[in-house]
Write a protein that holds these residues in place. Structure first.
Motif, PDB file in Angstrom:
ATOM      1  N   THR A 111      45.643  40.512  25.952  1.00 48.79           N
ATOM      2  CA  THR A 111      46.134  41.902  26.335  1.00 48.79           C
ATOM      3  C   THR A 111      47.085  42.205  27.376  1.00 48.79           C
ATOM      4  O   THR A 111      47.542  43.087  27.533  1.00 48.79           O
ATOM      5  N   ALA A 161      36.869  38.681  29.231  1.00 50.62           N
ATOM      6  CA  ALA A 161      36.255  39.655  28.506  1.00 50.62           C
ATOM      7  C   ALA A 161      36.378  39.974  27.011  1.00 50.62           C
ATOM      8  O   ALA A 161      36.013  40.593  26.304  1.00 50.62           O
ATOM      9  N   PRO A 190      42.589  44.105  30.936  1.00 50.15           N
ATOM     10  CA  PRO A 190      41.811  42.732  30.813  1.00 50.15           C
ATOM     11  C   PRO A 190      42.441  41.851  29.882  1.00 50.15           C
ATOM     12  O   PRO A 190      42.815  42.216  28.649  1.00 50.15           O
ATOM     13  N   LYS A 238      34.891  44.607  29.441  1.00 50.51           N
ATOM     14  CA  LYS A 238      36.606  44.721  29.644  1.00 50.51           C
ATOM     15  C   LYS A 238      36.858  45.530  30.957  1.00 50.51           C
ATOM     16  O   LYS A 238      37.983  45.248  31.560  1.00 50.51           O
TER      17      LYS A 238
END
Length: 194
Positions: free
Chosen positions: A91, A67, A105, A39
């Protein structure tokens, strides 16, 4: 399923149009791969994808990175002549045209394999239709976003005469359905891993 990559090999070279970090653009490809990275990845992505290709004895593959744990989020859906392969990590949702949030990431990768022979213009149309389906799916699932800040997309098809792949066409309907189904499933898988 727990694995850190996915490789799709084609029966023969296909025309490829993508924004993939490895062999992106307009090219011929023998397949594609989704490769998981840490990540906080900040490596030499071209060199790392090339090393992945060599390690797995691949040649002329298009490479995407994520990721997200590929084995947990990979979803595949087929509609008509279209197969959509999706990995989602959200995210860092963003809205096109807005100032992006602080980087985090997260990537939605969409690879579409179309059995019909397409012109390059139709391949661009595939990407447009798939992006519309991606945005609709995100909004439907409650994400106030059009994507993430690092999305990848690619279309792979034989070179041919089909010129259109928009929402008014049968091919466009298949693209939309395949993307919506695969992305919804991938996001739901990703949400369960958090």
């Amino acid at each position: 399923m727990r694995f850190d990559h996915f490789i799709e090999r084609f029966n023969g070279p296909l025309l490829a149009l993508s924004n993939a970090p490895y062999r992106g653009g307009l090219t011929k490809a023998n397949g594609f791969f989704f490769m998981m990275v840490h990540k906080n990845y900040a490596g030499d992505y071209k060199a790392d994808c090339r090393a992945f290709e060599l390690d797995h004895r691949l040649k002329n593959f298009v490479g995407f990175m994520t990721a997200a744990e590929v084995g947990k989020v990979l979803s595949i859906a087929r509609s008509g002549s279209v197969t959509a392969y999706v990995t989602a990590g959200i995210t860092n949702p963003a809205v096109a045209g807005d100032v992006p949030p602080p980087w985090a990431p997260g990537t939605i990768n969409i690879a579409l394999v179309v059995d019909e022979g397409l012109t390059v213009g139709a391949m661009a149309n595939v990407i447009m239709t798939a992006t519309e389906a991606k945005t609709y799916t995100l909004l439907r699932l409650g994400y106030n976003a059009t994507g993430t800040t690092s999305d990848g997309i690619g279309v792979f098809a034989p070179e041919g005469e089909v010129e259109w792949a928009g929402t008014a066409t049968e091919l466009g309907v298949s693209i939309g359905r395949a993307v919506r189904n695969a992305l919804k499933e991938s996001i739901e898988k990703w949400e369960r891993t958090r």
